[in-house]
Write a protein that holds these residues in place. Structure first.
Motif, PDB file in Angstrom:
ATOM      1  N   ARG A 288     -16.166  -8.413 -17.423  1.00 47.45           N
ATOM      2  CA  ARG A 288     -14.879  -9.230 -18.288  1.00 47.45           C
ATOM      3  C   ARG A 288     -15.612 -10.798 -18.089  1.00 47.45           C
ATOM      4  NH1 ARG A 288     -12.585  -6.675 -22.081  1.00 47.45           N
ATOM      5  NH2 ARG A 288     -12.453  -4.512 -21.202  1.00 47.45           N
ATOM      6  N   GLY A 289     -16.441 -10.663 -17.134  1.00 48.42           N
ATOM      7  CA  GLY A 289     -17.376 -12.201 -17.357  1.00 48.42           C
ATOM      8  C   GLY A 289     -16.528 -13.171 -16.430  1.00 48.42           C
ATOM      9  N   PHE A 290     -16.130 -12.128 -14.843  1.00 46.91           N
ATOM     10  CA  PHE A 290     -16.035 -13.278 -13.856  1.00 46.91           C
ATOM     11  C   PHE A 290     -16.548 -13.073 -12.850  1.00 46.91           C
ATOM     12  CE2 PHE A 290     -11.837 -12.518 -16.167  1.00 46.91           C
ATOM     13  CZ  PHE A 290     -10.863 -13.370 -15.726  1.00 46.91           C
ATOM     14  N   THR A 291     -17.550 -14.599 -12.137  1.00 48.55           N
ATOM     15  CA  THR A 291     -18.295 -14.588 -11.074  1.00 48.55           C
ATOM     16  C   THR A 291     -17.436 -14.096  -9.721  1.00 48.55           C
ATOM     17  OG1 THR A 291     -18.775 -15.914 -12.521  1.00 48.55           O
ATOM     18  CG2 THR A 291     -19.239 -15.743  -9.931  1.00 48.55           C
ATOM     19  N   LEU A 292     -17.852 -13.481  -8.780  1.00 49.29           N
ATOM     20  CA  LEU A 292     -17.141 -13.236  -8.168  1.00 49.29           C
ATOM     21  C   LEU A 292     -17.361 -13.829  -6.581  1.00 49.29           C
ATOM     22  CD1 LEU A 292     -15.284 -10.974  -5.981  1.00 49.29           C
ATOM     23  CD2 LEU A 292     -17.440  -9.778  -5.624  1.00 49.29           C
ATOM     24  N   GLN A 293     -16.339 -14.996  -5.723  1.00 45.43           N
ATOM     25  CA  GLN A 293     -16.478 -16.413  -5.028  1.00 45.43           C
ATOM     26  C   GLN A 293     -16.583 -15.558  -3.746  1.00 45.43           C
ATOM     27  OE1 GLN A 293     -17.432 -19.071  -5.843  1.00 45.43           O
ATOM     28  NE2 GLN A 293     -17.811 -18.205  -8.326  1.00 45.43           N
ATOM     29  N   ASN A 294     -15.474 -13.948  -3.960  1.00 46.37           N
ATOM     30  CA  ASN A 294     -15.209 -14.614  -2.354  1.00 46.37           C
ATOM     31  C   ASN A 294     -14.857 -12.550  -2.294  1.00 46.37           C
ATOM     32  OD1 ASN A 294     -14.916 -13.798   0.318  1.00 46.37           O
ATOM     33  ND2 ASN A 294     -12.641 -15.660   0.678  1.00 46.37           N
ATOM     34  N   ILE A 295     -14.610 -12.144  -1.217  1.00 41.61           N
ATOM     35  CA  ILE A 295     -14.375 -10.345  -1.440  1.00 41.61           C
ATOM     36  C   ILE A 295     -13.712 -10.157   0.033  1.00 41.61           C
ATOM     37  CG2 ILE A 295     -16.065  -9.512  -1.505  1.00 41.61           C
ATOM     38  CD1 ILE A 295     -14.619  -7.447  -2.773  1.00 41.61           C
ATOM     39  N   ASN A 296     -13.117  -9.755   0.548  1.00 41.89           N
ATOM     40  CA  ASN A 296     -12.170  -9.089   1.239  1.00 41.89           C
ATOM     41  C   ASN A 296     -11.432  -7.848   1.438  1.00 41.89           C
ATOM     42  OD1 ASN A 296     -11.949  -8.680   4.343  1.00 41.89           O
ATOM     43  ND2 ASN A 296     -10.298 -10.037   4.248  1.00 41.89           N
ATOM     44  N   ALA A 297     -11.701  -6.559   2.472  1.00 45.65           N
ATOM     45  CA  ALA A 297     -11.565  -5.231   2.198  1.00 45.65           C
ATOM     46  C   ALA A 297     -10.829  -4.631   3.313  1.00 45.65           C
ATOM     47  CB  ALA A 297     -12.448  -4.233   1.160  1.00 45.65           C
ATOM     48  N   GLU A 298     -10.089  -4.217   3.702  1.00 45.17           N
ATOM     49  CA  GLU A 298      -8.966  -3.675   4.486  1.00 45.17           C
ATOM     50  C   GLU A 298      -8.559  -2.246   4.982  1.00 45.17           C
ATOM     51  OE1 GLU A 298      -6.488  -5.931   6.840  1.00 45.17           O
ATOM     52  OE2 GLU A 298      -7.716  -7.735   6.991  1.00 45.17           O
ATOM     53  N   VAL A 299      -9.196  -1.303   5.174  1.00 40.92           N
ATOM     54  CA  VAL A 299      -8.394   0.333   5.134  1.00 40.92           C
ATOM     55  C   VAL A 299      -7.691   0.165   5.963  1.00 40.92           C
ATOM     56  CG1 VAL A 299      -9.153   2.441   4.842  1.00 40.92           C
ATOM     57  CG2 VAL A 299     -10.736   1.120   4.884  1.00 40.92           C
ATOM     58  N   ASP A 300      -6.339   0.627   5.500  1.00 44.32           N
ATOM     59  CA  ASP A 300      -5.380   1.032   6.518  1.00 44.32           C
ATOM     60  C   ASP A 300      -5.613   2.092   8.056  1.00 44.32           C
ATOM     61  OD1 ASP A 300      -5.156   3.227   5.283  1.00 44.32           O
ATOM     62  OD2 ASP A 300      -2.739   3.382   4.572  1.00 44.32           O
ATOM     63  N   ASN A 301      -4.663   2.282   8.521  1.00 47.05           N
ATOM     64  CA  ASN A 301      -4.698   3.037   9.912  1.00 47.05           C
ATOM     65  C   ASN A 301      -4.948   4.762   9.452  1.00 47.05           C
ATOM     66  OD1 ASN A 301      -4.843   1.098  11.147  1.00 47.05           O
ATOM     67  ND2 ASN A 301      -2.282   0.994  11.966  1.00 47.05           N
TER      68      ASN A 301
END
Length: 85
Positions: free
Chosen positions: A26-39
């Motif tokens: 889609r033409g978007f540049t990733l600047q930051n990413i953070n991912a968390e999984v629940d318990n």
């Protein structure tokens, strides 16, 4: 313009790859990413900051169609996000 998104999805090994592919296509540049999984390892919450001159709805509509995505929220409007040097 920069936009921050929060994505909730079912936890799966291929989820992150699919989301990144949609951003790239889609033409978007990733600047930051953070991912968390629940318990109990079932739901993943991913925070993305993306940059593009394109309208953010072009991306959010496609992310919402990705298999496993439960919901997507636009966290901040573009004028509230400042790039750091």
């Amino acid at each position: 313009m920069m936009n921050a998104l929060t994505i909730q999805a079912k936890n799966s090994p291929e989820l992150l790859e699919r989301l990144l592919r949609v951003c790239r296509h889609r033409g978007f540049t990733l600047q930051n990413i953070n991912a968390e999984v629940d318990n109990n390892q079932q739901i993943t919450q991913i925070n993305l900051t993306v940059c593009s001159e394109r309208d953010i709805s072009l991306l959010t509509k496609q992310i919402d169609k990705v298999v496993g995505v439960i919901g997507i929220t636009l966290l901040q409007q573009p004028e509230n996000i400042k790039a750091s040097a």
